[in-house]
Design a protein around this motif. Structure first.
Motif, PDB file in Angstrom:
ATOM      1  N   UNK A 126     -72.273 -29.646 150.043  1.00 27.73           N
ATOM      2  CA  UNK A 126     -73.182 -30.786 149.886  1.00 27.73           C
ATOM      3  C   UNK A 126     -72.393 -32.082 149.825  1.00 27.73           C
ATOM      4  N   UNK A 127     -73.037 -33.137 150.334  1.00 30.70           N
ATOM      5  CA  UNK A 127     -72.530 -34.493 150.128  1.00 30.70           C
ATOM      6  C   UNK A 127     -73.589 -35.265 149.355  1.00 30.70           C
ATOM      7  N   UNK A 128     -73.144 -36.092 148.423  1.00 29.23           N
ATOM      8  CA  UNK A 128     -74.065 -36.943 147.681  1.00 29.23           C
ATOM      9  C   UNK A 128     -74.469 -38.090 148.604  1.00 29.23           C
ATOM     10  N   UNK A 129     -75.763 -38.171 148.895  1.00 25.29           N
ATOM     11  CA  UNK A 129     -76.274 -39.212 149.787  1.00 25.29           C
ATOM     12  C   UNK A 129     -76.551 -40.471 148.961  1.00 25.29           C
ATOM     13  N   UNK A 130     -75.990 -41.597 149.395  1.00 24.92           N
ATOM     14  CA  UNK A 130     -76.134 -42.852 148.663  1.00 24.92           C
ATOM     15  C   UNK A 130     -76.939 -43.834 149.512  1.00 24.92           C
TER      16      UNK A 130
END
Ligand SMILES: Cc1ncc(COP(=O)(O)O)c(C=O)c1O
Length: 348
Positions: A126-130
């Motif tokens: 997962x990537x933290x979406x900003x």
């Protein structure tokens, strides 16, 4: 077979222009290009991009991820948030066969993704979406980003791989310097999130974002998600003139008027109108589309004749590709290969 022999309307891809674009973007961000295949939904084009050196592929739908995995692409990023069981289940199942990384922007989605991964016996990256101002997906503050990363870090089944942001609200800023300056400004938040996560011991190899008109704004990005550059369209040619038009809808003129107004046999069901007007180049003005017709005006009054073929450059290539099952790849008008648009949603 020449394109002249194919019945209109149809999608034509100029393979020389396409290959130029693939190589041109690859040379501009070597080792950092993860092309966004929502631009074409075509595994054959994705493979041209991979063969040129792309690090993987970016997708916008779960169906694109599963189609790319089925086509053998081994490293996939879903740059959208999937929240329902069907999608998360399919992503987790695909993660058993390919390296899959998905965007997450809430604890709830993280928990659902982790459950799906555990059920499939796989690990979902997962990537933290900003959110950097577009107002679509993404956490909106440093605190929320760090809190979400801590949640992800505590969920078996997930592996935190980094941070994502998308500057979609800025890609249309006409002045290039101003555009790049504003993108850099907007990326201060995801850069801060990335630094905070690394301080907390998360490795975060992926820092991803970027687009056709902004690929060089952020040298810090590990994965540049540019998409439209590969086909281009009448909207992007002003924003990224270093890439060539590779896509056209080939049409036949059905009706002409003495005023120079004329009608072709493809409309909004073949030429997407969601981003900008289609174009026939200088000398012609777009007037309107209806479902199966487009109307143009020849500015000097000399319209083509009934039965002539004209190639319309769509205002939005990505949505236009999604309206078709295949495109016809050609060089100089000589047909070379069919390009199946094989990553559309099979349930749509
Ligand atoms: C999340 C995301 N990244 C990258 C892109 C690529 O943008 P472009 O087609 O302008 O290259 C898009 C386009 O919609 C997007 O939604």
């Amino acid at each position: 077979v020449t394109l002249e022999e194919l019945p209109t309307p149809f999608l034509a891809v100029d393979l020389d222009a396409l290959e130029h674009n693939v190589a041109a973007m690859q040379a501009r961000v070597p080792g950092r290009l993860r092309p966004h295949m929502k631009a074409h939904k075509c595994s054959a084009i994705a493979w041209l991009q991979m063969a040129a050196g792309a690090v993987g592929v970016t997708c916008s739908t779960t169906d694109e991820v599963t189609a790319m995995a089925a086509a053998g692409v081994g490293d996939l990023l879903l740059a959208s948030v999937a929240a329902d069981e069907r999608r998360l289940g399919a992503l987790a199942e695909t993660a058993g066969r390919a390296r899959v990384t998905i965007a997450v922007d809430s604890d709830e989605v993280a928990r659902r993704a982790a459950r799906a991964a555990r059920e499939a016996g796989a690990t979902l990256g997962v990537v933290v979406d900003v959110d950097i101002g577009m107002g679509r997906n993404g956490v909106a503050s440093l605190e929320d980003g760090v809190r979400l990363a801590d949640t992800i870090g505590g969920l078996p089944g997930l592996e935190l791989r980094g941070v994502m942001a998308y500057e979609g609200h800025l890609v249309g800023v006409a002045d290039r310097d101003e555009r790049l300056r504003r993108v850099r400004e907007a990326f201060a938040l995801p850069l801060a999130v990335l630094a905070a996560l690394r301080d907390r011991g998360f490795e975060c190899p992926i820092f991803t974002g970027g687009a056709t008109a902004t690929y060089d704004a952020m040298p810090e990005l590990s994965d540049v998600q540019a998409g439209t550059y590969v086909l281009m369209d009448a909207t992007y040619d002003k924003l990224a003139p270093e890439f060539r038009h590779a896509l056209a809808v080939v049409t036949t003129v059905t009706t002409t008027r003495p005023s120079g107004r004329f009608v072709v046999d493809a409309g909004a069901k073949r030429i997407a109108r969601d981003l900008g007007a289609p174009s026939l180049g200088p000398g012609f003005e777009f007037v309107s589309t209806s479902e199966e017709h487009a109307v143009f005006q020849a500015l000097d009054g000399s319209a083509p004749r009934v039965g002539d073929r004209v190639s319309v450059v769509p205002g939005h290539s990505c949505s236009t590709m999604a309206l078709h099952n295949r495109a016809f790849g050609h060089r100089g008008g000589v047909f070379e290969r069919a390009l199946e648009i094989d990553a559309r949603d099979p349930l749509a």
